[in-house]
Design a protein around this motif. Structure first.
Motif, PDB file in Angstrom:
ATOM      1  N   ALA A 181       0.618  -1.297  -0.329  1.00  0.00           N
ATOM      2  CA  ALA A 181       0.277   0.050  -0.148  1.00  0.00           C
ATOM      3  C   ALA A 181       0.696   1.535  -0.001  1.00  0.00           C
ATOM      4  O   ALA A 181       0.800   2.082  -0.945  1.00  0.00           O
ATOM      5  CB  ALA A 181      -1.145   0.026   0.983  1.00  0.00           C
ATOM      6  N   ARG A 182       1.435   0.579   1.453  1.00  0.00           N
ATOM      7  CA  ARG A 182       2.478   2.222   0.847  1.00  0.00           C
ATOM      8  C   ARG A 182       2.928   2.476  -0.813  1.00  0.00           C
ATOM      9  O   ARG A 182       3.648   4.068  -0.572  1.00  0.00           O
ATOM     10  CB  ARG A 182       3.795   2.086   2.012  1.00  0.00           C
ATOM     11  N   THR A 183       3.845   1.797  -1.213  1.00  0.00           N
ATOM     12  CA  THR A 183       4.044   2.000  -2.841  1.00  0.00           C
ATOM     13  C   THR A 183       3.538   2.884  -3.908  1.00  0.00           C
ATOM     14  O   THR A 183       3.714   3.407  -4.333  1.00  0.00           O
ATOM     15  CB  THR A 183       4.059   1.365  -3.270  1.00  0.00           C
TER      16      THR A 183
ATOM     17  N   VAL B  73      -1.421   3.769   6.901  1.00  0.00           N
ATOM     18  CA  VAL B  73      -0.356   3.928   6.585  1.00  0.00           C
ATOM     19  C   VAL B  73      -0.558   4.899   5.465  1.00  0.00           C
ATOM     20  O   VAL B  73      -1.358   4.683   4.463  1.00  0.00           O
ATOM     21  CB  VAL B  73       0.452   3.120   5.865  1.00  0.00           C
ATOM     22  N   GLU B  74       0.743   5.268   5.248  1.00  0.00           N
ATOM     23  CA  GLU B  74       0.396   5.939   4.015  1.00  0.00           C
ATOM     24  C   GLU B  74       0.520   5.403   2.259  1.00  0.00           C
ATOM     25  O   GLU B  74       0.374   4.277   2.428  1.00  0.00           O
ATOM     26  CB  GLU B  74       2.154   6.667   3.478  1.00  0.00           C
ATOM     27  N   ASN B  75      -0.991   6.323   1.333  1.00  0.00           N
ATOM     28  CA  ASN B  75      -0.825   5.842   0.205  1.00  0.00           C
ATOM     29  C   ASN B  75      -1.887   4.683   0.599  1.00  0.00           C
ATOM     30  O   ASN B  75      -2.502   3.910  -0.140  1.00  0.00           O
ATOM     31  CB  ASN B  75       0.155   5.349  -0.863  1.00  0.00           C
ATOM     32  N   ALA B  76      -2.656   4.524   1.748  1.00  0.00           N
ATOM     33  CA  ALA B  76      -3.532   2.873   1.764  1.00  0.00           C
ATOM     34  C   ALA B  76      -5.156   3.536   1.698  1.00  0.00           C
ATOM     35  O   ALA B  76      -5.859   3.056   1.543  1.00  0.00           O
ATOM     36  CB  ALA B  76      -3.443   2.909   3.266  1.00  0.00           C
TER      37      ALA B  76
END
Ligand SMILES: *[C@@H]1O[C@H](CO)[C@@H](O)[C@H](O)[C@H]1NC(C)=O
Ligand SMILES: *[C@@H]1O[C@H](CO)[C@@H](O)[C@H](O)[C@H]1NC(C)=O
Ligand SMILES: *[C@@H]1O[C@H](CO)[C@@H](O)[C@H](O)[C@H]1NC(C)=O
Length: 206
Positions: A111-113, A134-137
């Motif tokens: 997800a973070r990617t 989390v970031e980008n989730a």
């Protein structure tokens, strides 16, 4: 021998073509036990080269077609896992990559990617809200009640043991039901099906 207070030191010795579940089933049980009972768990071998668990060693080991991202407590450490997130991000450009699969909180690394944006996915029900944080989730359609979720080449499973159910489902997708059943029976594995997720309710998500 342990004196009763020192951690029990347990190591799995890895060698090419080891049977994965022979290691990771017992290791998973010991891993759970190690939160309550002092023990150290290690995978050891003779060098730092990749160890193939295929029946034959494949040339060009690093050119992967399928990436499976496991979860676990390590995924909560953003700094520790950033190199793995970077690796996954780079692999999104890999033209050979046919499938990407995550087990448990391994979904948080992918997800973070940013690569899961707009896709359907699931993750460990006990860490469901954390993974969504989390970031980008936030751009992901997280599905609470599912043993595993398939969205094209992205396969994501619920917690821990669900990864084995998903893998059997993926073997069925690739090779047919007879073949996935052959493997399941050989493993003596009781499989839950894709929509059979009692844990979403047990953990209050539905
Ligand atoms: C979030 O996704 C974007 C788009 O793919 C990417 O550029 C960015 O690096 C991602 N954030 C992290 C922390 O990886
Ligand atoms: C994603 O999940 C939704 C339900 O939340 C479903 O309607 C849709 O068909 C799914 N998409 C794919 C690609 O499976
Ligand atoms: C699958 O197994 C069944 C029962 O053993 C058999 O009748 C069938 O021919 C098999 N199918 C394939 C595609 O091998």
């Amino acid at each position: 021998m342990t004196n009763g207070t020192a951690p029990l030191r347990i190591a799995f010795v890895l060698f090419p073509a080891f049977a994965a579940l022979d290691v990771f089933g017992p290791l998973g049980a010991l891993n759970m036990a190690s939160f309550e009972h002092p023990m150290t768990l290690a995978l050891i071998s003779t060098d730092l080269e990749p160890i193939s668990i295929d029946r034959k060693i494949i040339d060009g080991f690093y050119r992967v077609d399928v990436i499976i991202v496991p979860g676990g407590h390590g995924t909560f450490d953003m700094e520790l896992t950033q190199p793995h997130v970077d690796y996954l991000h780079a692999q999104m450009e890999n033209p050979d990559l046919s499938y990407i699969m995550t087990v448990c909180t391994g979904a948080s690394l992918l997800a973070r990617t940013g690569a899961m944006a707009g896709r359907n996915a699931t993750t460990n029900k006990a860490a469901f809200e954390w993974v969504q944080s989390v970031e980008n989730a936030t751009d992901i359609n997280w599905i609470a009640k599912a043993r595993w979720v398939v969205d094209g080449n992205l396969w994501t499973s619920s917690g821990v043991s669900a990864g084995t159910d998903m893998t059997l489902g993926w073997l069925e997708h690739l090779f047919g039901k007879n073949e996935s059943e052959r493997v399941r029976i050989y493993l003596e594995w009781n499989k839950l099906e894709q929509d059979d997720d009692p844990f979403a309710e047990l953990l209050g998500l539905v």
